[in-house]
Design an enzyme around this catalytic site. Structure first.
Site, short mmCIF file in Angstrom:
data_model
loop_
_atom_site.label_atom_id
_atom_site.label_comp_id
_atom_site.label_asym_id
_atom_site.label_seq_id
_atom_site.Cartn_x
_atom_site.Cartn_y
_atom_site.Cartn_z
N PRO A 104 0.83 -1.21 0.00
CA PRO A 104 0.00 0.00 0.00
C PRO A 104 0.87 1.26 0.00
CG PRO A 104 -0.78 -1.59 1.61
CD PRO A 104 0.55 -2.09 1.13
N LYS B 4 3.12 7.17 5.09
CA LYS B 4 2.29 5.97 5.01
C LYS B 4 1.91 5.43 6.39
CE LYS B 4 4.96 3.71 2.03
NZ LYS B 4 5.36 2.66 1.06
#
EC number: 3.2.2.23
Length: 270
Positions: free
Chosen positions: A2, A58
């Site tokens: 991701p 992130k």
């Protein structure tokens, strides 16, 4: 893995269901992640109201009244909302149950993610040295140009350096360089100011659009609301090695650059 749009999509999916809610309990089935989940996480978080769900690079920051849970999805992790008490499957390691009857469930088959506790998250060792967010005014082409002077590394790993700018992972670095017409192999120091200005614009545009479309659907990514992203079908270069360029028809080349696969068009990117 991701990347920033996937993490931001997750944040937007879970935040409305978490903010303002009180945690009833935390279930840690297996805390053996990249770093061990704190053994006392249930004691620390239970009974607290969740104040805000934010993102830095992130990392997802789940801020409680006292302390913040720092979560990273690693290579294959995801956070999604389920009914509290729903039977857990393999790799579903942590549940944060809410008084609303929902639970935030963390799944991570490869165990490269993290759930850490901090009273000062922005000064945590994992966050304190991070560069600016790409979608803020702190990041622009001028910064790229100035930071690139004297850098002999290739431009692609340069823009993927989290000290330069956060969140530009392999997918979006590949796409931004294609859109800006820059060969990913070129030395960072050899690129002009004007081209860096263009590159920064493309980084911002592509990341913003990917967030709008819900991130990039890859093998393991599921959005926080249980829905997949939709950006993958619009990729111009990433994962398309050996296929014709969508712009000029030239066969796209795939190479290894900084231990990662990199795809570029030998005609469109100079």
């Amino acid at each position: 893995m991701p990347e920033l749009p996937e993490v931001e999509t997750t944040r937007r999916g879970i935040a409305p269901h978490l903010e303002g809610q009180r945690v009833s309990r935390v279930i840690v089935r297996d805390g053996r992640l990249r770093w061990p989940v704190p053994e006392d996480l249930d004691i620390r978080l239970s009974g607290q109201r969740i104040v805000q769900v934010s993102r830095r690079a992130k990392y997802l920051l789940i801020q409680a009244e006292v302390g913040t849970l720092i979560s990273h999805l690693g290579m294959s992790g995801n956070l999604r909302l389920v009914e509290a008490g729903l039977a857990a499957l393999k790799h579903e390691h942590v549940d944060i149950e809410l008084e609303s009857g929902l639970a935030l469930r963390y799944t991570d088959p490869r165990r490269f993610g993290a759930m850490l506790w901090s009273h000062d998250p922005h000064n945590h060792e994992l966050l304190i040295r991070l560069g600016p967010e790409p979608l803020t005014d702190l990041f622009d082409g001028e910064r790229l140009y100035e930071r690139s002077r004297g850098k002999s590394i290739a431009v692609k790993p340069f823009i993927m350096d989290n000290a330069v700018v956060v969140g530009v992972g392999n997918i979006y670095a590949t796409e931004a360089l294609f859109a800006a017409g820059i060969d990913p192999r070129r030395e960072a120091r050899g690129i002009s100011r004007a081209r860096y200005l263009k590159l920064a614009i493309e980084i911002k545009r592509i990341l913003a659009y990917a967030i709008e479309r819900g991130g990039t659907t890859l093998r393991d990514f599921i959005g926080g609301d249980g829905k997949p992203g939709y950006f993958q079908q619009e990729l111009f270069a990433y994962g398309r090695g050996g296929q014709p360029c969508k712009v000029c028809g030239t066969t796209l080349r795939e190479i290894k650059l900084g231990q990662r696969a990199s795809v570029y068009c030998p005609k469109c990117q100079r």
